[in-house]
Design an enzyme around this catalytic site. Structure first.
Site, short mmCIF file in Angstrom:
data_model
loop_
_atom_site.label_atom_id
_atom_site.label_comp_id
_atom_site.label_asym_id
_atom_site.label_seq_id
_atom_site.Cartn_x
_atom_site.Cartn_y
_atom_site.Cartn_z
N ASP A 65 55.18 105.95 23.97
CA ASP A 65 54.90 106.59 25.27
C ASP A 65 53.52 106.13 25.70
OD1 ASP A 65 54.33 108.21 27.43
OD2 ASP A 65 54.89 110.09 26.45
N SER A 143 53.17 93.63 40.25
CA SER A 143 54.05 93.69 41.42
C SER A 143 53.37 92.92 42.54
CB SER A 143 54.25 95.15 41.85
OG SER A 143 54.83 95.26 43.13
N TYR A 156 50.99 103.98 44.24
CA TYR A 156 51.59 102.94 43.40
C TYR A 156 50.82 101.63 43.55
CZ TYR A 156 55.07 99.70 41.54
OH TYR A 156 55.70 98.71 40.82
N LYS A 160 48.64 99.38 40.83
CA LYS A 160 48.91 97.97 40.57
C LYS A 160 47.72 97.09 40.96
CE LYS A 160 53.09 98.38 38.93
NZ LYS A 160 53.40 98.05 37.52
#
Length: 284
Positions: A65, A143, A156, A160
């Site tokens: 995790d 990404s 998000y 990134k």
């Protein structure tokens, strides 16, 4: 490093229950790597096991995790105890998120950063001493959203962007001790990642207030792009394998012509060589 010489080499991959992580784990094993495929919940490993069986490869499936430092340490220590080495890490685990600042809490944003940024740091920090010992590679799936900010993806993309900035800064330092650092930049990928955002679109639109028209337009465009132009997870896994096995992989690797064109709107230095040439000079 090449696939022909990697039979005894060990790679640890995070987030392998589905999508890019699953495909990358199978691809690495097919290329001869001892592949430690990790996931947060081992109860979700059935699809991974089936994919490995269908491909005729063996995977070492373990719990990890990324937001639990003790779990990360136990997984990395276990790999060293069992194999005596770690040659590469692929940071793939992550979580999607859709929202905009006025309509979400700072705690929501902090949680996105915890998974997508600090999770990467936990795994990377625990692994680096062992990657130094083998002259290994630290690979992170980011990404195109780590290069160009996108509407309703503030948190998000921030995570990134943080990963990209951290790794771009770390790369020349890590190179001085023999560790290669690389980032993989997919665009739209036909995986469960979008579903994992956990949205109820009707509820989101109802709660969006003055942002509802913009959110609807964004969702329409996003759904269309995933239906019409998404890469397969296997194609992205091929780029991960390039970073694992190529003789001199670039720092920044886009996974498709579309991703190269998209990021190229911001990055004239597509492979990062000019930036790393400069910052590498700062540390000799």
């Amino acid at each position: 490093m090449s696939s022909t010489s990697s039979a005894a080499k060990v790679v640890l991959i995070t987030g392998t229950s589905s999508g890019i992580g699953l495909a990358a784990a199978v691809a690495a094993a097919k290329a001869g790597w001892r592949t430690v495929a990790t996931l947060r919940d081992p109860a979700r490993a059935d699809r991974l096991r089936k994919a490995a069986a269908d491909a005729g490869v063996e995977l070492d499936i373990r719990r990890l995790d990324v937001v639990d430092e003790a779990s990360v340490a136990a997984a990395v220590d276990g790999v060293i105890a069992d194999y005596g080495r770690l040659d590469a890490v692929v940071n793939n685990a992550g979580a999607g998120h859709l929202g905009t600042l006025e309509n979400e809490t700072v705690a929501d944003v902090r949680q996105v950063m915890e998974v997508n940024f600090f999770g990467v740091l936990h795994v990377s920090k625990a692994s680096l001493p062992h990657l130094r010992a083998t002259g290994g590679r630290l690979i992170t799936v980011t990404s195109v959203g780590g290069v160009i900010g996108q509407p309703f993806n503030e948190a998000y993309c921030a995570a990134k962007f943080a990963v990209e900035g951290y790794m771009e800064s770390l790369a020349p330092v890590a190179a001085t001790v023999g560790v290669g650092v690389h980032v993989i930049e997919p665009g739209a990928v036909a995986t469960e990642f979008v579903n994992n955002v956990g949205l109820d679109i009707e509820d989101e639109l109802a709660a969006a207030g003055p942002y509802a028209p913009a959110l609807q337009a964004y969702l329409d465009r996003t759904v269309a792009s995933f239906l019409n132009g998404a890469q397969s997870q296997e194609e992205v896994a091929g780029t991960v394998l390039e970073a694992l096995t190529g003789d001199r992989p670039a720092f920044r690797l886009q996974t498709s012509d579309w991703a190269r064109g998209f990021t190229g709107a911001k990055l004239t230095d597509l492979d990062g060589s000019a930036v790393l040439g400069m910052t590498g000079g700062w540390v000799g």
